[in-house]
Scaffold this motif. Structure first.
Motif, PDB file in Angstrom:
ATOM      1  N   ASP A  81       4.225   5.636   1.915  1.00  7.33           N
ATOM      2  CA  ASP A  81       2.768   4.990   2.207  1.00  7.33           C
ATOM      3  C   ASP A  81       3.134   4.368   3.612  1.00  7.33           C
ATOM      4  N   THR A  82       2.496   4.438   4.734  1.00  4.46           N
ATOM      5  CA  THR A  82       2.758   3.840   5.978  1.00  4.46           C
ATOM      6  C   THR A  82       2.762   2.560   5.927  1.00  4.46           C
ATOM      7  N   GLY A  83       2.329   1.890   4.648  1.00  7.87           N
ATOM      8  CA  GLY A  83       2.133   0.545   4.898  1.00  7.87           C
ATOM      9  C   GLY A  83       3.534  -0.163   4.152  1.00  7.87           C
ATOM     10  N   ALA A 110       6.442  16.147   0.548  1.00  6.60           N
ATOM     11  CA  ALA A 110       6.534  15.056   0.940  1.00  6.60           C
ATOM     12  C   ALA A 110       4.837  14.469   1.071  1.00  6.60           C
ATOM     13  N   VAL A 111       4.392  13.697   0.449  1.00 12.78           N
ATOM     14  CA  VAL A 111       3.098  13.148   0.249  1.00 12.78           C
ATOM     15  C   VAL A 111       3.137  11.900   1.068  1.00 12.78           C
ATOM     16  N   VAL A 112       2.344  11.870   2.154  1.00  7.86           N
ATOM     17  CA  VAL A 112       2.204  10.650   2.942  1.00  7.86           C
ATOM     18  C   VAL A 112       1.063   9.873   2.941  1.00  7.86           C
ATOM     19  N   GLY A 113       1.020   8.697   2.414  1.00  5.49           N
ATOM     20  CA  GLY A 113      -0.501   7.877   2.418  1.00  5.49           C
ATOM     21  C   GLY A 113      -0.515   7.079   3.665  1.00  5.49           C
ATOM     22  N   GLY A 114      -1.908   6.993   3.889  1.00  2.75           N
ATOM     23  CA  GLY A 114      -2.099   6.141   5.134  1.00  2.75           C
ATOM     24  C   GLY A 114      -2.053   7.071   6.477  1.00  2.75           C
ATOM     25  N   LEU A 133      -0.844  15.128   4.087  1.00  4.15           N
ATOM     26  CA  LEU A 133      -1.304  13.538   4.484  1.00  4.15           C
ATOM     27  C   LEU A 133      -2.438  13.443   3.681  1.00  4.15           C
ATOM     28  N   GLU A 134      -2.834  12.138   3.249  1.00  6.14           N
ATOM     29  CA  GLU A 134      -3.659  11.520   2.197  1.00  6.14           C
ATOM     30  C   GLU A 134      -3.821  10.258   2.596  1.00  6.14           C
ATOM     31  N   ASP A 135      -5.142   9.770   2.151  1.00  5.28           N
ATOM     32  CA  ASP A 135      -5.165   8.320   2.116  1.00  5.28           C
ATOM     33  C   ASP A 135      -4.186   7.622   1.040  1.00  5.28           C
ATOM     34  N   SER A 136      -3.713   6.334   1.329  1.00  6.12           N
ATOM     35  CA  SER A 136      -3.163   5.852   0.217  1.00  6.12           C
ATOM     36  C   SER A 136      -3.566   5.830  -1.123  1.00  6.12           C
ATOM     37  N   LEU A 137      -2.623   6.377  -2.134  1.00  3.52           N
ATOM     38  CA  LEU A 137      -2.886   6.646  -3.391  1.00  3.52           C
ATOM     39  C   LEU A 137      -4.094   7.591  -3.098  1.00  3.52           C
ATOM     40  N   GLY A 138      -4.047   8.734  -2.568  1.00  7.95           N
ATOM     41  CA  GLY A 138      -5.022   9.709  -2.420  1.00  7.95           C
ATOM     42  C   GLY A 138      -4.856  10.681  -3.768  1.00  7.95           C
ATOM     43  N   GLY A 148       3.986   2.766  -7.157  1.00  2.00           N
ATOM     44  CA  GLY A 148       4.332   2.176  -5.955  1.00  2.00           C
ATOM     45  C   GLY A 148       5.320   3.394  -5.190  1.00  2.00           C
ATOM     46  N   PHE A 149       5.570   2.736  -3.802  1.00  2.00           N
ATOM     47  CA  PHE A 149       6.198   3.518  -2.786  1.00  2.00           C
ATOM     48  C   PHE A 149       7.566   2.970  -2.408  1.00  2.00           C
ATOM     49  N   PRO A 150       8.446   3.673  -2.014  1.00  2.00           N
ATOM     50  CA  PRO A 150       8.645   4.956  -2.198  1.00  2.00           C
ATOM     51  C   PRO A 150       8.633   5.609  -3.575  1.00  2.00           C
TER      52      PRO A 150
END
Length: 174
Positions: A81-83, A110-114, A133-138, A148-150
């Motif tokens: 997650d980018t956050g 690799a699933v990246v949220g944000g 790419l998807e929204d956070s917790l997409g 949680g991340f990572p």
């Protein structure tokens, strides 16, 4: 009379402060990692030996990635997650794991949220992983019940979870 009003107001303020502090402690306890489950997974809804959930998503290169496409060989799912302050620092560990196990980019998901600040992740993972790419917790992270991340999920050729959890799940022995 004024003393009594002041005492009631002070007591009310202390009660509200106590309520907020109690809620903060409870939220923190819910988020706190209680350690891995007896089977080694610290993702409760994804125990070792379980099948990965069905999902379908489009990668940044435009290819569609689905559960059935990953059967037949080991795969690794990485959830960022980018956050998340730690997530970007775990990318080299993911790439090292993929290299050590001879995994191709289509076996490392690799699933990246944000989406808004994901360019650095995409650049770091390009060529080594298939990036979604998807929204956070997409939808994909939700399908895997990522708390949680990572987070990382190592899957065998039958689509069964071998290891799951934080970055330590990449370095643990199967």
């Amino acid at each position: 009379m004024g003393f009594l009003v002041a005492a009631v107001v002070l007591l009310g303020a202390l009660t509200v402060l106590n309520l907020f502090l109690t809620m903060a402690v409870m939220r923190r306890l819910k988020q706190k990692d209680s350690g891995p489950a007896p089977d080694g997974s610290d993702i409760p809804d994804l125990p070792i030996g379980s099948r990965i959930p069905d999902f379908r998503a489009e990668s940044t290169s435009g290819t569609v990635v689905a559960t059935g496409d990953l059967l037949g060989s080991e795969s690794v799912f990485a959830f960022f997650d980018t956050g998340c302050a730690v997530c970007k620092t775990t990318i080299p560990k993911l790439i090292d794991h993929a290299d050590a196990h001879g995994l191709k980019a289509d076996q490392v998901i690799a699933v990246v949220g944000g989406r808004e600040s994901a360019a650095a992740y995409v650049d770091g993972l390009e060529g080594a992983a298939t990036v979604i790419l998807e929204d956070s917790l997409g939808p994909v992270a939700s399908a895997f019940s990522i708390p949680g991340f990572p987070a990382f999920v190592v899957v065998d050729g039958d689509g069964r979870v071998v290891r799951a959890g934080t970055q330590s799940s990449l370095t643990a022995k199967a």
